[in-house]
Design an enzyme around this catalytic site. Structure first.
Site, PDB file in Angstrom:
ATOM      1  N   HIS A 218       0.823  -1.247  -0.072  1.00 53.38           N
ATOM      2  CA  HIS A 218      -0.122  -0.133   0.149  1.00 53.38           C
ATOM      3  C   HIS A 218       0.701   1.235  -0.196  1.00 53.38           C
ATOM      4  O   HIS A 218       0.352   2.287  -0.554  1.00 53.38           O
ATOM      5  CB  HIS A 218      -0.960   0.209   1.276  1.00 53.38           C
TER       6      HIS A 218
ATOM      7  N   ASP B  20     -10.130  -4.029   1.485  1.00 58.16           N
ATOM      8  CA  ASP B  20      -8.771  -3.828   2.090  1.00 58.16           C
ATOM      9  C   ASP B  20      -8.572  -4.862   3.166  1.00 58.16           C
ATOM     10  O   ASP B  20      -9.235  -5.108   4.102  1.00 58.16           O
ATOM     11  CB  ASP B  20      -8.503  -2.312   2.600  1.00 58.16           C
TER      12      ASP B  20
END
Length: 168
Positions: free
Chosen positions: A23, A92
């Site tokens: 990320h 996520d």
């Protein structure tokens, strides 16, 4: 959740993103697209240890139409899409400090009868694969049948969509 707590939550998640090899190089706009709706809808889990965030998971409840939209472009979901149906997707899943299994066990316990899918992406890859997850009390054979039904519906909808496009 109060707005001030939303800002605090966003800070925790941003910190996890910054520590995640996958990320950390993603844009701020992706953080907003992937995290803000989850916080606003309360569709997330944040695990803390000694006051420090160690893992985060968010999910959306998509309609078949929005599922297709998401699969075609993972950054396409808008706020209203996050609660548009009953097809659960992990958006996520972040555990940059080795707490992946802790998050996995937590989710199986917290959602014992639910089925989720996710797009799993590995660092350095531009492609993802669909993975499946079922709660701890869901019969595995039943889960497989339901996932097969989801795939059947998805494939049929994609075929119908391509037929409509080719006719025009």
């Amino acid at each position: 959740m109060e707005k001030n707590n939303n800002f605090e939550m966003l800070g925790y998640v941003a910190w996890l993103w910054a520590n995640s090899p996958l990320h950390r190089n993603w844009s701020l706009s992706l953080l907003a697209i992937n995290v803000l709706p989850a916080i606003q809808y309360g569709q997330y889990t944040l695990l803390m240890r000694d006051g420090v965030p160690i893992a985060f998971c968010s999910w959306a409840n998509l309609s078949l139409e929005n599922e297709i939209k998401y699969l075609e472009d993972v950054s396409s979901l808008v706020y209203d899409d996050w609660n548009s149906g009953d097809r659960k997707w992990f958006i996520d899943w972040i555990a940059p400090f080795g707490h992946n299994y802790v998050l996995y066990k937590h989710m199986r316990k917290s959602f014992p009868y639910d089925l989720f899918r996710s797009i799993r992406v590995y660092k350095g890859s531009s492609e993802g694969k669909i993975t499946e997850f079922h709660g701890g009390k869901v019969d595995k054979q039943l889960a497989n049948k339901i996932f097969q039904q989801y795939h059947f519906e998805l494939i049929n909808e994609l075929k119908n969509k391509s037929e409509v496009i080719s006719i025009n």
